[in-house]
Design a protein around this motif. Structure first.
Motif, PDB file in Angstrom:
ATOM      1  N   LYS A 199       2.039   9.351  -6.619  1.00 58.44           N
ATOM      2  CA  LYS A 199       0.952   9.693  -5.923  1.00 58.44           C
ATOM      3  C   LYS A 199       0.207   7.868  -5.457  1.00 58.44           C
ATOM      4  O   LYS A 199      -0.559   8.317  -4.640  1.00 58.44           O
ATOM      5  CB  LYS A 199      -0.105  10.527  -6.614  1.00 58.44           C
ATOM      6  N   ASN A 200       0.572   7.151  -6.211  1.00 59.86           N
ATOM      7  CA  ASN A 200       0.233   5.895  -6.046  1.00 59.86           C
ATOM      8  C   ASN A 200      -1.385   5.921  -6.264  1.00 59.86           C
ATOM      9  O   ASN A 200      -2.179   5.349  -5.510  1.00 59.86           O
ATOM     10  CB  ASN A 200       0.285   5.360  -4.774  1.00 59.86           C
ATOM     11  N   THR A 201      -1.870   6.549  -7.531  1.00 58.22           N
ATOM     12  CA  THR A 201      -3.251   6.449  -7.738  1.00 58.22           C
ATOM     13  C   THR A 201      -3.245   6.285  -9.348  1.00 58.22           C
ATOM     14  O   THR A 201      -2.320   6.089 -10.040  1.00 58.22           O
ATOM     15  CB  THR A 201      -3.660   7.955  -7.592  1.00 58.22           C
ATOM     16  N   ASP A 256      -7.812  -0.577  -5.985  1.00 55.21           N
ATOM     17  CA  ASP A 256      -8.797  -0.689  -4.988  1.00 55.21           C
ATOM     18  C   ASP A 256      -9.265   0.785  -4.399  1.00 55.21           C
ATOM     19  O   ASP A 256     -10.548   0.563  -4.223  1.00 55.21           O
ATOM     20  CB  ASP A 256      -8.007  -1.270  -3.788  1.00 55.21           C
ATOM     21  N   SER A 257      -8.345   1.636  -4.483  1.00 55.75           N
ATOM     22  CA  SER A 257      -8.704   2.925  -3.931  1.00 55.75           C
ATOM     23  C   SER A 257      -9.756   3.694  -5.040  1.00 55.75           C
ATOM     24  O   SER A 257     -10.749   4.156  -4.786  1.00 55.75           O
ATOM     25  CB  SER A 257      -7.697   3.845  -3.715  1.00 55.75           C
ATOM     26  N   ILE A 265      -4.110   5.490 -16.381  1.00 59.61           N
ATOM     27  CA  ILE A 265      -2.762   5.558 -16.092  1.00 59.61           C
ATOM     28  C   ILE A 265      -2.489   5.515 -14.708  1.00 59.61           C
ATOM     29  O   ILE A 265      -3.224   6.116 -13.807  1.00 59.61           O
ATOM     30  CB  ILE A 265      -2.320   7.093 -16.681  1.00 59.61           C
ATOM     31  N   TYR A 266      -1.254   4.882 -14.580  1.00 62.04           N
ATOM     32  CA  TYR A 266      -0.905   4.824 -12.954  1.00 62.04           C
ATOM     33  C   TYR A 266       0.193   5.859 -12.606  1.00 62.04           C
ATOM     34  O   TYR A 266       1.194   5.990 -13.537  1.00 62.04           O
ATOM     35  CB  TYR A 266      -0.352   3.542 -12.799  1.00 62.04           C
ATOM     36  N   ASP A 267      -0.171   6.805 -11.518  1.00 63.55           N
ATOM     37  CA  ASP A 267       0.840   7.741 -11.191  1.00 63.55           C
ATOM     38  C   ASP A 267       1.462   7.113  -9.936  1.00 63.55           C
ATOM     39  O   ASP A 267       1.280   6.974  -8.902  1.00 63.55           O
ATOM     40  CB  ASP A 267       0.050   8.921 -10.545  1.00 63.55           C
ATOM     41  N   SER A 295       2.334  -4.310  -5.417  1.00 64.05           N
ATOM     42  CA  SER A 295       1.232  -4.258  -4.503  1.00 64.05           C
ATOM     43  C   SER A 295       0.537  -2.785  -4.469  1.00 64.05           C
ATOM     44  O   SER A 295      -0.317  -2.452  -4.017  1.00 64.05           O
ATOM     45  CB  SER A 295       1.580  -4.457  -2.900  1.00 64.05           C
ATOM     46  N   GLU A 296       1.708  -1.930  -4.703  1.00 64.98           N
ATOM     47  CA  GLU A 296       1.081  -0.490  -4.761  1.00 64.98           C
ATOM     48  C   GLU A 296       0.217  -0.263  -5.854  1.00 64.98           C
ATOM     49  O   GLU A 296      -0.771   0.404  -5.542  1.00 64.98           O
ATOM     50  CB  GLU A 296       2.308   0.342  -5.471  1.00 64.98           C
ATOM     51  N   ILE A 297       0.318  -0.801  -7.115  1.00 66.64           N
ATOM     52  CA  ILE A 297      -0.756  -0.684  -8.064  1.00 66.64           C
ATOM     53  C   ILE A 297      -1.928  -1.324  -7.528  1.00 66.64           C
ATOM     54  O   ILE A 297      -3.202  -0.825  -7.894  1.00 66.64           O
ATOM     55  CB  ILE A 297      -0.363  -1.427  -9.132  1.00 66.64           C
TER      56      ILE A 297
END
Length: 412
Positions: free
Chosen positions: A369-371, A28-29, A364-366, A21-23
């Protein structure tokens, strides 16, 4: 269609992805940071102009309009590997310079007659020829070498394999594009998908759920099978090929009255949401076939209507053989104002495309930072090396591919 107990064990384990769900929140952000036009543009896979220096052919709100992906046809293929690399590099550089979301680059590279890269990459026989002359291990090697060459040329998605068995209903249309029998199609499609994706090139199982001898470019195919025959003839090869977790499935324009009355499969919630998603458990991208084909346009679905219907049915990507798509983007922007369902469907499709680009490495997923952000290491040079390095690697892979096919022909 409700009692498929003999397939249940396969379906339960086929192609199940568990993205956190974090990804999802990060994606979405990221989508929120894009304009509405840029968000909707992500759901399109369109043709592009020329085969040399890239430039956008349209603007929308004074900004170049770039789709989620580009589909290369024969006239987009230059005469040498070096020229193709320079062209695909120019797409990356153009988008980077103009701060535009990087597109994925797709091609129809089946082998045999459907081979946009003939005389560029090493010999790729038709699927029928491969199934008759190569062992499973050799098939994996053959498609792995092709994947290496596609990746070096700059391609990130191959719209192959054809995961349809050959039968009297489709033999005139598919001919040597199929691996043949159910067992061969199931096993060899799976091997091909794994070979490409192990090398970092997405694969697409097509054309779900099947075709007839009617070419969808010129008419609407109708598959006259009972529900039981649909399971046995159409669904089984796809069910097995989905074990390989292809990046995408390409829908067919065919209608199957026993299942969805007069709906084209690619415009049908029954086929996409219920059968492909829920029963077969597929969670990758769902691609429409070209919405400019006469199978749709001559049967009450002009491109704007077809695009909207396909998205509402559950497709993530709208394929167009045309170069311009701004008019369809505008239409969707207008239509979604009056339809929350369409708005949510468009958002979900764009979300799935960005997730696909994360899988490819374009983003790329951090996790800290959840970004998500565009991956700086996805640049051609960082990912594949200098032009000289790429050409050297391409030549080496080409020679291995030629040797493999030559040896097989010698054995035959």
């Amino acid at each position: 269609m409700k009692n498929r107990s003999f397939l249940c064990s396969a379906f339960l384990f086929a192609n199940i992805f568990a993205f956190s769900s974090e990804i999802d929140v990060a994606i979405d952000s990221y989508l929120d940071s894009l304009s509405p036009e840029e968000q909707i543009a992500q759901i399109f896979l369109v043709n592009l102009d020329g085969n040399a220096d890239f430039k956008a052919v349209e603007t929308l709100n004074e900004k170049p309009l770039i789709p989620g992906g580009y589909l290369f046809f024969s006239y987009n293929i230059a005469h040498s590997a070096e020229q193709i690399i320079n062209f695909t590099d120019s797409i990356y550089n153009y988008c980077k310079k103009n701060k535009i979301v990087q597109p994925y680059l797709a091609i129809d590279h089946e082998g045999g007659d459907v081979n946009r890269l003939r005389n560029i990459v090493s010999t790729l026989p038709s699927q029928k020829s491969v199934s008759e002359n190569f062992s499973p291990k050799q098939i994996y090697s053959l498609y792995s070498l092709q994947a290496e060459q596609l990746k070096i040329l700059g391609f990130t998605l191959n719209i192959s394999p054809v995961a349809e068995t050959l039968n009297s209903l489709n033999v005139d249309f598919l001919s040597d594009r199929s691996f043949g029998s159910l067992s061969k199609t199931a096993v060899f499609s799976l091997i091909e998908i794994r070979a490409y994706q192990d090398k970092g090139v997405g694969a697409v199982a097509k054309h779900f759920p099947g075709n007839t001898n009617t070419d969808p470019h010129s008419g609407l195919p109708e598959i006259k099978l009972s529900p039981f025959e649909v399971e046995q003839i159409l669904l089984l090869p796809f069910a097995y090929s989905l074990f390989a977790k292809p990046s995408a499935v390409l829908m067919s324009h065919a209608k199957i009255p026993a299942i969805s009355q007069n709906e084209s499969a690619g415009l049908s919630k029954k086929w996409i949401k219920e059968i492909l998603r829920e029963e077969l458990g597929f969670s990758g991208l769902v691609l429409s076939d070209d919405i400019f084909m006469q199978a749709l346009s001559q049967n009450g679905y002009p491109p704007e209507t077809a695009a909207q219907t396909a998205i509402l049915a559950g497709s993530d990507v709208i394929m167009l053989s045309e170069k311009k798509f701004a008019h369809i983007v505008k239409n969707l922007l207008e239509e979604q104002k009056n339809s929350k369902t369409l708005q949510e469907s468009l958002r979900k499709a764009a979300h799935n495309v960005i997730q696909f680009k994360v899988n490819l490495g374009i983003f790329i997923y951090d996790s800290e930072k959840n970004t998500i952000a565009e991956n700086p290491n996805f640049s051609p040079e960082n990912r594949l090396g200098s032009l000289a390095d790429r050409l050297s690697a391409f030549s080496e892979s080409f020679l291995k591919g030629e040797q493999l096919v030559f040896l097989m022909e010698e054995v035959k």
